[in-house]
Design an enzyme around this catalytic site. Structure first.
Site, PDB file in Angstrom:
ATOM      1  N   VAL A 143       4.070   8.147  -0.833  1.00 21.61           N
ATOM      2  CA  VAL A 143       3.166   9.271  -1.061  1.00 21.61           C
ATOM      3  C   VAL A 143       3.792  10.172  -2.129  1.00 21.61           C
ATOM      4  O   VAL A 143       4.958  10.565  -2.021  1.00 21.61           O
ATOM      5  CB  VAL A 143       2.935  10.059   0.248  1.00 21.61           C
ATOM      6  CG1 VAL A 143       1.983  11.208   0.011  1.00 21.61           C
ATOM      7  CG2 VAL A 143       2.382   9.134   1.339  1.00 21.61           C
ATOM      8  N   PHE A 162       4.332   1.134   4.870  1.00 19.57           N
ATOM      9  CA  PHE A 162       3.402   0.397   4.029  1.00 19.57           C
ATOM     10  C   PHE A 162       3.192   0.995   2.641  1.00 19.57           C
ATOM     11  O   PHE A 162       2.544   0.396   1.812  1.00 19.57           O
ATOM     12  CB  PHE A 162       2.040   0.289   4.726  1.00 19.57           C
ATOM     13  CG  PHE A 162       2.143  -0.449   6.020  1.00 19.57           C
ATOM     14  CD1 PHE A 162       2.056  -1.826   6.045  1.00 19.57           C
ATOM     15  CD2 PHE A 162       2.369   0.232   7.199  1.00 19.57           C
ATOM     16  CE1 PHE A 162       2.178  -2.515   7.233  1.00 19.57           C
ATOM     17  CE2 PHE A 162       2.493  -0.449   8.395  1.00 19.57           C
ATOM     18  CZ  PHE A 162       2.402  -1.831   8.412  1.00 19.57           C
ATOM     19  N   GLY A 163       3.674   2.206   2.432  1.00 24.69           N
ATOM     20  CA  GLY A 163       3.392   2.785   1.130  1.00 24.69           C
ATOM     21  C   GLY A 163       4.234   4.006   0.830  1.00 24.69           C
ATOM     22  O   GLY A 163       5.159   4.335   1.565  1.00 24.69           O
ATOM     23  N   ASP A 193      -2.148  10.104   8.818  1.00 31.03           N
ATOM     24  CA  ASP A 193      -1.816   8.699   9.083  1.00 31.03           C
ATOM     25  C   ASP A 193      -2.797   8.006  10.031  1.00 31.03           C
ATOM     26  O   ASP A 193      -2.547   7.853  11.224  1.00 31.03           O
ATOM     27  CB  ASP A 193      -0.380   8.565   9.613  1.00 31.03           C
ATOM     28  CG  ASP A 193       0.096   7.115   9.502  1.00 31.03           C
ATOM     29  OD1 ASP A 193      -0.721   6.261   9.087  1.00 31.03           O
ATOM     30  OD2 ASP A 193       1.258   6.843   9.823  1.00 31.03           O
ATOM     31  N   GLY A 253       7.334  11.080   0.352  1.00 30.57           N
ATOM     32  CA  GLY A 253       7.818  10.311   1.492  1.00 30.57           C
ATOM     33  C   GLY A 253       7.383   8.870   1.379  1.00 30.57           C
ATOM     34  O   GLY A 253       6.556   8.523   0.540  1.00 30.57           O
ATOM     35  N   ASP A 295      -2.163   6.551  17.143  1.00 25.89           N
ATOM     36  CA  ASP A 295      -0.760   6.754  16.760  1.00 25.89           C
ATOM     37  C   ASP A 295      -0.457   8.240  16.622  1.00 25.89           C
ATOM     38  O   ASP A 295       0.188   8.671  15.657  1.00 25.89           O
ATOM     39  CB  ASP A 295      -0.460   5.995  15.459  1.00 25.89           C
ATOM     40  CG  ASP A 295       1.038   5.761  15.254  1.00 25.89           C
ATOM     41  OD1 ASP A 295       1.797   5.928  16.235  1.00 25.89           O
ATOM     42  OD2 ASP A 295       1.444   5.428  14.138  1.00 25.89           O
ATOM     43  N   GLY A 315       6.388   5.423   3.895  1.00 24.10           N
ATOM     44  CA  GLY A 315       6.167   4.867   5.222  1.00 24.10           C
ATOM     45  C   GLY A 315       6.416   3.379   5.169  1.00 24.10           C
ATOM     46  O   GLY A 315       6.930   2.862   4.170  1.00 24.10           O
TER      47      GLY A 315
HETATM   48  N1  ATP Z   1      -1.041  14.557   2.543  1.00 21.30           N
HETATM   49  C1  ATP Z   1       0.295  14.617   2.512  1.00 21.30           C
HETATM   50  N2  ATP Z   1       0.920  15.707   1.992  1.00 21.30           N
HETATM   51  C2  ATP Z   1       2.270  15.783   1.974  1.00 21.30           C
HETATM   52  N3  ATP Z   1       3.098  14.819   2.435  1.00 21.30           N
HETATM   53  C3  ATP Z   1       2.533  13.723   2.946  1.00 21.30           C
HETATM   54  C4  ATP Z   1       1.117  13.559   3.029  1.00 21.30           C
HETATM   55  N4  ATP Z   1       0.855  12.366   3.596  1.00 21.30           N
HETATM   56  C5  ATP Z   1       2.046  11.812   3.869  1.00 21.30           C
HETATM   57  N5  ATP Z   1       3.058  12.620   3.479  1.00 21.30           N
HETATM   58  C6  ATP Z   1       4.491  12.364   3.595  1.00 21.30           C
HETATM   59  O1  ATP Z   1       4.747  11.033   3.231  1.00 21.30           O
HETATM   60  C7  ATP Z   1       5.415  10.334   4.299  1.00 21.30           C
HETATM   61  C8  ATP Z   1       4.921   8.910   4.347  1.00 21.30           C
HETATM   62  O2  ATP Z   1       3.568   8.922   4.748  1.00 21.30           O
HETATM   63  P1  ATP Z   1       2.835   7.596   5.193  1.00 21.30           P
HETATM   64  O3  ATP Z   1       1.522   7.980   5.801  1.00 21.30           O
HETATM   65  O4  ATP Z   1       2.833   6.592   4.101  1.00 21.30           O
HETATM   66  O5  ATP Z   1       3.856   7.005   6.165  1.00 21.30           O
HETATM   67  P2  ATP Z   1       4.085   7.124   7.673  1.00 21.30           P
HETATM   68  O6  ATP Z   1       3.466   8.376   8.239  1.00 21.30           O
HETATM   69  O7  ATP Z   1       5.516   6.931   7.928  1.00 21.30           O
HETATM   70  O8  ATP Z   1       3.177   5.950   8.155  1.00 21.30           O
HETATM   71  P3  ATP Z   1       3.310   4.439   8.393  1.00 21.30           P
HETATM   72  O9  ATP Z   1       3.036   4.383   9.865  1.00 21.30           O
HETATM   73  O10 ATP Z   1       2.206   3.909   7.544  1.00 21.30           O
HETATM   74  O11 ATP Z   1       4.674   3.968   8.024  1.00 21.30           O
HETATM   75  C9  ATP Z   1       5.108  11.144   5.555  1.00 21.30           C
HETATM   76  O12 ATP Z   1       6.123  11.031   6.472  1.00 21.30           O
HETATM   77  C10 ATP Z   1       4.953  12.560   5.030  1.00 21.30           C
HETATM   78  O13 ATP Z   1       6.230  13.172   4.986  1.00 21.30           O
END
Ligand code: ATP
Length: 291
Positions: free
Chosen positions: A52, A49-50, A203, A45, A185, A47
């Site tokens: 995963v 900022f990054g 997150d 996925g 959040d 987000g």
């Molecule tokens: N530990 C994990 N295991 C499996 N999937 C994960 C894990 N962490 C994150 N993900 C997946 O990656 C996606 C992106 O995660 P990330 O924390 O970068 O973004 P986000 O939750 O959208 O946060 P942001 O608010 O930083 O944009 C998540 O929506 C989730 O589906």
């Protein structure tokens, strides 16, 4: 003794040559630790900022991790600092982090040249954090709620599972607060399910310190983002405390158990939880009195 000639015309003995190749490997490892230590398998996925990735540890059999790649910024440092302090079955487990000069990208993993990598590529001094975490299911609590909303509300399994999930989240939030952090959040998208089936809060990008010891003191804070629909009214102001997490928990609890179909229903629930501001606590009696 056989003398080897290196491409840049320095002369190396076999022992020196071995030492220099080891140094080179160490150097490569330090520069590209992610691809030296792991086989990136899948983009899980992205987000704001990054990204995963699901990654297999090269030296361990069938051991997979989630590795988040983000630009080095205060937000990500805060996230790692907090995660490294927390160890709880209902919080996504953090293992370690390291820094590299570039952000991993692989078009074969549907990882196009979009988003933050291309935006920041012009900044050659940008560095990236690689955060090694527990691998979770890609389906979050949001997916769970969407699926349950398709079924009949009379489904007793929803209540049973919902209560268990809520208890797990409450336990994690209690723990986060006991460490004097405020998540800020909490929302279904940030609640994952571990491969052990447990609900896990993830997150921590907006995490902040709670006040020092005085439960009634409200901290002066920079007015920061968060997710509008789960935000306590006071979070839009500068002074608030950990109760903002309890507010979000209340909304999540409603969504777990009920289908909030209209904006009107949602507004009613939000108002009810707002009116409980002073009561916002984890105590069961308050949670039960919601229903
Ligand atoms: N530990 C994990 N295991 C499996 N999937 C994960 C894990 N962490 C994150 N993900 C997946 O990656 C996606 C992106 O995660 P990330 O924390 O970068 O973004 P986000 O939750 O959208 O946060 P942001 O608010 O930083 O944009 C998540 O929506 C989730 O589906």
């Amino acid at each position: 003794m056989q003398i080897l000639k290196s491409p840049n015309s320095c002369l190396f003995s076999p022992r020196e040559s071995l030492a220099s190749s080891q140094t080179l490997n160490l150097f490569k490892y330090l520069i590209n630790r992610f691809t030296s230590e792991f086989d990136p398998m899948e983009l899980l996925g992205r987000g704001a900022f990054g990204r995963v990735y699901k990654a297999k540890h090269k030296m361990l059999n069938n051991v997979y991790y989630a590795v988040k790649v983000v630009r080095c910024e205060e937000k990500s440092l805060r996230e790692m600092g907090t995660l490294s302090e927390l160890l709880h079955p209902n919080i996504v487990r953090y293992y370690t982090f390291w820094v590299e000069d570039s952000g991993y990208r692989n078009p074969e993993l549907a990882d196009g040249a979009l988003s933050f990598f291309s935006r920041t590529s012009s900044n050659s001094s940008a560095k990236y954090f690689y955060i090694q975490m527990e691998l979770c299911d890609t389906k979050t609590l949001k997916h769970w709620i969407v699926e349950k909303n398709k079924e009949s509300l009379q489904d007793s399994k929803r209540r049973e599972e919902g209560h268990s999930i809520t208890e797990q989240i409450v336990s994690a939030v209690e723990y986060i607060h006991s460490k004097r952090h405020v998540h800020r959040d909490l929302k279904p998208e940030n609640i994952l399910f571990g491969l052990d089936g447990k609900a896990k809060i993830g997150d921590f990008g907006l995490v902040t310190q709670d006040d020092d010891g005085d439960d009634n003191a409200l901290m002066e804070r920079s007015r920061e983002r968060g997710t509008h629909s789960y935000m306590a009214p006071e979070q839009r102001e500068k002074k608030y405390d950990r109760k903002v997490d309890i507010f979000a928990l209340g909304l999540i609890y409603f969504e777990i158990l009920w289908k909030l179909s209209t904006g009107h229903e949602r507004a009613e629930v939000t108002e009810l939880i707002s009116s409980l501001t002073d009561l916002r606590t984890y105590k069961c009696d308050v949670r039960i009195s919601f229903f």
